[in-house]
Design a protein around this motif. Sequence first.
Motif, PDB file in Angstrom:
ATOM      1  N   SER A  68       0.823  -1.209   0.000  1.00 31.19           N
ATOM      2  CA  SER A  68       0.000   0.000   0.000  1.00 31.19           C
ATOM      3  C   SER A  68       0.855   1.256   0.000  1.00 31.19           C
ATOM      4  CB  SER A  68      -0.931   0.004   1.214  1.00 31.19           C
ATOM      5  OG  SER A  68      -1.899  -0.998   1.085  1.00 31.19           O
ATOM      6  N   ASN A  72       1.082   4.083  -2.973  1.00 30.05           N
ATOM      7  CA  ASN A  72       0.858   5.509  -2.717  1.00 30.05           C
ATOM      8  C   ASN A  72       2.039   6.355  -3.182  1.00 30.05           C
ATOM      9  OD1 ASN A  72      -1.742   6.422  -1.331  1.00 30.05           O
ATOM     10  ND2 ASN A  72      -1.304   4.441  -0.388  1.00 30.05           N
ATOM     11  N   LEU A  80      -4.550   8.932  -4.244  1.00 32.76           N
ATOM     12  CA  LEU A  80      -4.581   8.022  -3.104  1.00 32.76           C
ATOM     13  C   LEU A  80      -4.730   6.589  -3.605  1.00 32.76           C
ATOM     14  CD1 LEU A  80      -4.866   7.627   0.012  1.00 32.76           C
ATOM     15  CD2 LEU A  80      -7.340   7.865  -0.338  1.00 32.76           C
ATOM     16  N   VAL A  82      -5.701   2.778  -2.512  1.00 26.45           N
ATOM     17  CA  VAL A  82      -6.398   2.017  -1.472  1.00 26.45           C
ATOM     18  C   VAL A  82      -6.472   0.556  -1.895  1.00 26.45           C
ATOM     19  CG1 VAL A  82      -7.728   3.963  -0.572  1.00 26.45           C
ATOM     20  CG2 VAL A  82      -8.659   2.628  -2.451  1.00 26.45           C
ATOM     21  N   ASN A 134      -3.974  -2.376  -5.487  1.00 28.40           N
ATOM     22  CA  ASN A 134      -4.472  -1.102  -4.988  1.00 28.40           C
ATOM     23  C   ASN A 134      -5.139  -0.327  -6.112  1.00 28.40           C
ATOM     24  OD1 ASN A 134      -3.495  -0.247  -2.078  1.00 28.40           O
ATOM     25  ND2 ASN A 134      -1.896  -1.530  -2.973  1.00 28.40           N
TER      26      ASN A 134
END
Length: 142
Positions: A68, A72, A80, A82, A134
């Motif tokens: 993660s 990012n 962002l 996620v 992500n």
Amino acid sequence: MTSDQSPVDGLEWAARRGMGALAEKMGMRFVEFSVERCVATMPVEGNTQPVGLLHGGAYVVLGESLGSMAANLHAGPDRLAVGIDVNATHTRSATSGVVTGVCTPIHLGRNLAVHEIAVTDDQGRRCSTIRITNLIKDMPGR
């Protein structure tokens, strides 16, 4: 480098962002951090099952934290990343020392980032393989 090609010191960026309360409680430490490769360690002690093996969830926390954070960094400052999928296969049990997670990208796109994290014990034997996907999106309010 982030995906927009601006120079970034990955370890400095990760230190400013923080790894999160859970990762800190588990004793994770970043060793190397860039879009191409992230490395962190975590002690076995304090993260075990009742029988003394490193908890399977601890492997996943290490892998998901690395993947993660790497996604990012790739996403850049106005976006962002996620997590939308994580899976793990445990192939060996660590019982002492530290484990090391090495995170490398499988796919770095505009909207998705996929990473593989290989977790090894002190002897360099693979204990777990984690894959995380992500979703990358614009920051809320931007």
